[in-house]
Design a protein around this motif. Sequence first.
Motif, PDB file in Angstrom:
ATOM      1  N   GLN A 146       2.037   5.930  31.993  1.00 21.95           N
ATOM      2  CA  GLN A 146       2.788   5.416  30.852  1.00 21.95           C
ATOM      3  C   GLN A 146       3.465   4.130  31.311  1.00 21.95           C
ATOM      4  OE1 GLN A 146       5.802   8.018  29.297  1.00 21.95           O
ATOM      5  NE2 GLN A 146       6.479   6.542  27.792  1.00 21.95           N
ATOM      6  N   GLU A 152       6.969  -3.420  13.504  1.00 18.38           N
ATOM      7  CA  GLU A 152       5.655  -3.092  12.937  1.00 18.38           C
ATOM      8  C   GLU A 152       4.648  -4.209  13.190  1.00 18.38           C
ATOM      9  OE1 GLU A 152       2.919  -0.627  11.642  1.00 18.38           O
ATOM     10  OE2 GLU A 152       5.009  -0.052  11.885  1.00 18.38           O
ATOM     11  N   LYS A 185       3.537  -3.998  16.764  1.00 13.51           N
ATOM     12  CA  LYS A 185       2.617  -2.868  16.885  1.00 13.51           C
ATOM     13  C   LYS A 185       1.242  -3.211  16.286  1.00 13.51           C
ATOM     14  CE  LYS A 185       2.725   2.122  16.329  1.00 13.51           C
ATOM     15  NZ  LYS A 185       3.502   3.260  15.870  1.00 13.51           N
ATOM     16  N   THR A 209      -5.924   0.115  19.367  1.00  9.36           N
ATOM     17  CA  THR A 209      -5.218   0.813  20.458  1.00  9.36           C
ATOM     18  C   THR A 209      -6.193   1.682  21.246  1.00  9.36           C
ATOM     19  OG1 THR A 209      -3.305   0.862  18.977  1.00  9.36           O
ATOM     20  CG2 THR A 209      -3.084   2.064  21.014  1.00  9.36           C
ATOM     21  N   ASN A 238      -2.832   6.462  19.097  1.00  8.84           N
ATOM     22  CA  ASN A 238      -1.420   6.762  18.832  1.00  8.84           C
ATOM     23  C   ASN A 238      -0.582   6.732  20.105  1.00  8.84           C
ATOM     24  OD1 ASN A 238      -1.966   7.170  16.070  1.00  8.84           O
ATOM     25  ND2 ASN A 238      -2.678   9.227  16.542  1.00  8.84           N
ATOM     26  N   SER A 239      -0.955   5.858  21.045  1.00  7.48           N
ATOM     27  CA  SER A 239      -0.255   5.823  22.318  1.00  7.48           C
ATOM     28  C   SER A 239       0.821   4.750  22.394  1.00  7.48           C
ATOM     29  CB  SER A 239      -1.258   5.594  23.456  1.00  7.48           C
ATOM     30  OG  SER A 239      -1.838   4.316  23.353  1.00  7.48           O
ATOM     31  N   LEU A 240       1.090   4.076  21.288  1.00  2.00           N
ATOM     32  CA  LEU A 240       2.018   2.960  21.320  1.00  2.00           C
ATOM     33  C   LEU A 240       3.299   3.268  20.561  1.00  2.00           C
ATOM     34  CD1 LEU A 240       2.387  -0.051  22.118  1.00  2.00           C
ATOM     35  CD2 LEU A 240       1.518  -0.609  19.861  1.00  2.00           C
ATOM     36  N   ALA A 241       4.420   2.979  21.197  1.00  2.00           N
ATOM     37  CA  ALA A 241       5.721   3.076  20.537  1.00  2.00           C
ATOM     38  C   ALA A 241       6.423   1.740  20.717  1.00  2.00           C
ATOM     39  CB  ALA A 241       6.549   4.198  21.156  1.00  2.00           C
ATOM     40  N   GLY A 254      10.108  -0.345  19.829  1.00  2.00           N
ATOM     41  CA  GLY A 254      11.475  -0.353  19.326  1.00  2.00           C
ATOM     42  C   GLY A 254      12.067  -1.734  19.503  1.00  2.00           C
ATOM     43  N   SER A 299       6.091   0.812  24.686  1.00  2.00           N
ATOM     44  CA  SER A 299       5.663   1.907  25.559  1.00  2.00           C
ATOM     45  C   SER A 299       4.196   2.196  25.282  1.00  2.00           C
ATOM     46  CB  SER A 299       6.473   3.177  25.290  1.00  2.00           C
ATOM     47  OG  SER A 299       7.820   2.958  25.580  1.00  2.00           O
TER      48      SER A 299
END
Length: 122
Positions: free
Chosen positions: A55, A74, A77, A87, A99-102, A104, A117
């Motif tokens: 990670q 957004e 992302k 991704t 769905n491995s991306l976050a 903030g 992340s």
Amino acid sequence: INRNFTEALNDPNSPEYRSIGANVTKMLEELYRKSSLKDSYRICKVTGLRFGSVQVICNCYIDPTAASEAVTAEQVKTEFATGTNGTKLLGNTYQLRSNSLAVGKVSTLLGFIFKVSIINMN
């Protein structure tokens, strides 16, 4: 390359950590410099590697005065997803899990830091 997390990746001074950090930083730089955020994008810096395959935690600095509209998490992302073929692959090197991306957003005096992340990078 497929990569499992090793103890050396806990040490920011290890050659393994520095190699992955430099590679991911370079790939994110290329991705965002080619994106619609290229005028606002300043730099991404890997700030940590964690267990979970691998990670990657990094900060991406965006200059809010360089764009005509505010940059959103957004958008960061979306541009990442576009630059990684949904991704799936970062820089033709690192396989990513869907769905491995976050992302903030944190405001600073110098602009915005988007904490990115990338979870479970193989």
